[in-house]
Design a protein around this motif. Sequence first.
Motif, PDB file in Angstrom:
ATOM      1  N   MET A   1       0.781  -1.198   0.196  1.00  0.00           N
ATOM      2  CA  MET A   1       0.060   0.078  -0.013  1.00  0.00           C
ATOM      3  C   MET A   1       0.811   1.177  -0.027  1.00  0.00           C
ATOM      4  N   GLY A   2       2.095   1.116   0.776  1.00  0.00           N
ATOM      5  CA  GLY A   2       3.045   2.291   0.756  1.00  0.00           C
ATOM      6  C   GLY A   2       3.878   2.629  -0.651  1.00  0.00           C
ATOM      7  N   GLY A   3       4.534   3.633  -0.586  1.00  0.00           N
ATOM      8  CA  GLY A   3       5.387   3.939  -1.713  1.00  0.00           C
ATOM      9  C   GLY A   3       4.851   5.271  -2.350  1.00  0.00           C
ATOM     10  N   GLU A   4       3.868   5.759  -2.057  1.00  0.00           N
ATOM     11  CA  GLU A   4       3.486   7.155  -2.726  1.00  0.00           C
ATOM     12  C   GLU A   4       4.050   8.182  -2.190  1.00  0.00           C
ATOM     13  N   LYS A   5       4.057   9.393  -2.965  1.00  0.00           N
ATOM     14  CA  LYS A   5       4.734  10.585  -2.616  1.00  0.00           C
ATOM     15  C   LYS A   5       3.376  11.609  -2.673  1.00  0.00           C
ATOM     16  N   VAL A   6       2.957  11.887  -1.550  1.00  0.00           N
ATOM     17  CA  VAL A   6       1.591  12.569  -1.278  1.00  0.00           C
ATOM     18  C   VAL A   6       1.556  13.859  -1.019  1.00  0.00           C
ATOM     19  N   LEU A   7       1.105  15.042  -1.664  1.00  0.00           N
ATOM     20  CA  LEU A   7       0.922  16.411  -1.141  1.00  0.00           C
ATOM     21  C   LEU A   7      -0.324  16.500  -0.408  1.00  0.00           C
ATOM     22  N   PHE A   8      -0.360  16.944   0.735  1.00  0.00           N
ATOM     23  CA  PHE A   8      -1.517  16.764   1.666  1.00  0.00           C
ATOM     24  C   PHE A   8      -2.094  18.420   2.155  1.00  0.00           C
ATOM     25  N   ALA A   9      -2.943  18.937   1.580  1.00  0.00           N
ATOM     26  CA  ALA A   9      -3.145  20.333   1.806  1.00  0.00           C
ATOM     27  C   ALA A   9      -4.370  20.701   2.975  1.00  0.00           C
ATOM     28  N   VAL A  10      -4.267  21.523   3.756  1.00  0.00           N
ATOM     29  CA  VAL A  10      -5.131  21.602   4.780  1.00  0.00           C
ATOM     30  C   VAL A  10      -5.689  23.081   5.027  1.00  0.00           C
ATOM     31  N   HIS A  11      -6.764  23.322   4.829  1.00  0.00           N
ATOM     32  CA  HIS A  11      -7.526  24.560   4.887  1.00  0.00           C
ATOM     33  C   HIS A  11      -7.119  25.094   6.387  1.00  0.00           C
ATOM     34  N   ASP A  12      -6.872  26.360   6.556  1.00  0.00           N
ATOM     35  CA  ASP A  12      -6.730  27.191   7.653  1.00  0.00           C
ATOM     36  C   ASP A  12      -8.073  28.073   8.187  1.00  0.00           C
ATOM     37  N   TRP A  13      -8.990  27.287   8.498  1.00  0.00           N
ATOM     38  CA  TRP A  13     -10.057  28.042   9.011  1.00  0.00           C
ATOM     39  C   TRP A  13     -10.527  27.347  10.464  1.00  0.00           C
ATOM     40  N   GLY A  14     -10.076  28.155  11.534  1.00  0.00           N
ATOM     41  CA  GLY A  14     -10.016  27.439  12.756  1.00  0.00           C
ATOM     42  C   GLY A  14      -9.116  26.338  12.859  1.00  0.00           C
ATOM     43  N   LEU A  15      -9.369  25.429  13.801  1.00  0.00           N
ATOM     44  CA  LEU A  15      -8.421  24.169  13.716  1.00  0.00           C
ATOM     45  C   LEU A  15      -8.959  22.800  13.358  1.00  0.00           C
ATOM     46  N   GLY A  16     -10.150  22.918  13.048  1.00  0.00           N
ATOM     47  CA  GLY A  16     -10.761  21.857  12.796  1.00  0.00           C
ATOM     48  C   GLY A  16     -10.214  21.009  11.624  1.00  0.00           C
ATOM     49  N   HIS A  17     -10.074  21.591  10.527  1.00  0.00           N
ATOM     50  CA  HIS A  17      -9.624  20.874   9.340  1.00  0.00           C
ATOM     51  C   HIS A  17      -8.222  20.260   9.757  1.00  0.00           C
ATOM     52  N   ALA A  18      -7.487  20.914  10.148  1.00  0.00           N
ATOM     53  CA  ALA A  18      -6.063  20.524  10.808  1.00  0.00           C
ATOM     54  C   ALA A  18      -6.283  19.072  11.715  1.00  0.00           C
ATOM     55  N   THR A  19      -6.976  19.339  12.578  1.00  0.00           N
ATOM     56  CA  THR A  19      -7.526  18.112  13.649  1.00  0.00           C
ATOM     57  C   THR A  19      -7.951  16.991  12.859  1.00  0.00           C
ATOM     58  N   ARG A  20      -8.825  17.219  11.872  1.00  0.00           N
ATOM     59  CA  ARG A  20      -9.558  16.042  11.592  1.00  0.00           C
ATOM     60  C   ARG A  20      -8.741  15.500  10.352  1.00  0.00           C
ATOM     61  N   SER A  21      -7.535  16.178   9.739  1.00  0.00           N
ATOM     62  CA  SER A  21      -6.585  15.489   8.680  1.00  0.00           C
ATOM     63  C   SER A  21      -5.663  14.663   9.312  1.00  0.00           C
ATOM     64  N   LEU A  22      -5.266  15.109  10.607  1.00  0.00           N
ATOM     65  CA  LEU A  22      -4.287  14.223  11.385  1.00  0.00           C
ATOM     66  C   LEU A  22      -4.258  12.721  11.305  1.00  0.00           C
ATOM     67  N   PRO A  23      -5.472  12.257  11.495  1.00  0.00           N
ATOM     68  CA  PRO A  23      -5.549  10.655  11.665  1.00  0.00           C
ATOM     69  C   PRO A  23      -5.084  10.246  10.082  1.00  0.00           C
ATOM     70  N   LEU A  24      -5.599  10.962   9.054  1.00  0.00           N
ATOM     71  CA  LEU A  24      -5.436  10.619   7.777  1.00  0.00           C
ATOM     72  C   LEU A  24      -3.952  10.808   7.189  1.00  0.00           C
ATOM     73  N   ILE A  25      -3.173  11.803   7.747  1.00  0.00           N
ATOM     74  CA  ILE A  25      -1.965  11.958   7.400  1.00  0.00           C
ATOM     75  C   ILE A  25      -0.864  10.802   8.001  1.00  0.00           C
ATOM     76  N   ARG A  26      -1.443  10.622   9.289  1.00  0.00           N
ATOM     77  CA  ARG A  26      -0.735   9.631  10.103  1.00  0.00           C
ATOM     78  C   ARG A  26      -0.900   8.134   9.474  1.00  0.00           C
TER      79      ARG A  26
END
Length: 360
Positions: A1-26
């Motif tokens: 499943m691994g081996g991809e090079k991923v660009l992960f962009a996160v919207h800066d509107w409050g902290l909600g987008h960052a916190t919900r993206s964390l488990p996906l990035i991890r």
Amino acid sequence: MGGEKVLFAVHDWGLGHATRSLPLIRGLLDAGNRVTVLSTGRALRLLRGELGDRCAFIALRDLPKASNRSVAGFYLQMSLALPLILATFRRERRFTRDLCHREGFTRIVSDSRVGVGLPEVPSYLLFHSLRHIIPGRPQRLEGLVEGTQARLFAGFRRVLVPDAAEDGGLSGDLSHHLARDWGDRLAYIGPLSTVAPQAGEADLDYFVTLSGQEPQRTLLEERVLAEVESLPGRIVVALGKPESGSRSLDRGRITIHDYLDRPAQQAMMNRARLVIGRSGYTTLMELAQLGKKALFVPTPGQSEQEYLARYHRQQGHAHGVMQRRLDLAADVSEAETYPGLPRTAPAAESVRRFLDMVLA
């Protein structure tokens, strides 16, 4: 499943987008992929703090944000900013194309940054507000906005909705009962959260967690700090200011933190009998993981938060009150009569569905 090079962009509107993206990035990192995070402001600071040297980071300005203290002023500012918003999408698209040409990204995931996606690179948009809730709920206008938004998403292979596919889910009309047929471009991956149930006693009476855009975050902070002494019992307040570091003030039965990191935030949510905060969608997903009672105070002018607070009050899950009408003691007493948000499936299942779709 691994081996991809991923660009992960996160919207800066409050902290909600960052916190919900964390488990996906991890999840991407744990599966052996290389991830570069693109964000700005508080969201970028939070992600740097949580992910450290596991990722590379790129700072890129986000959409202009309304800063008016009145609801009418908020909508006027956002309407006048529309040409700048569209220009931002075009700038992001050019930047993304140049970046992918230089760095060779093989996947793009964007949490609500519509300009960070390319037809020539498999691109996936994480988005829950497919319908914009317009005051007065004019159905034709909401349908028109939904169609316009769908065209803006044309560069993405799929739109990933962090909610259950079942009727209503946590987001209600935001991502269900839609005006158009999105076909197989739409995929419901399930709610996302870094918060999980923990063993232990609920030894806090109330946990107050503040977030959102300025100046409304500060206005709510001022109101809460002026009234928090009226609440009985043991109380913890998190002001949601990561730029201030970890300063704390202990007032005996009341403790006030400028900022709590994700593990500390999770611990406080687990320990509290009732949580007081914004009705942002990320907060709803976190509380649904725990089945917690809540008092929601939507950010003035953000019709999505106002709708979500109203929707869950109508569903009989939680009490909500407009910021200008907040009476902390009375509203907490009312909130305690509601059962709390219904529990959702573990977020790990959503992360697994996300990885299966993005890395296929």
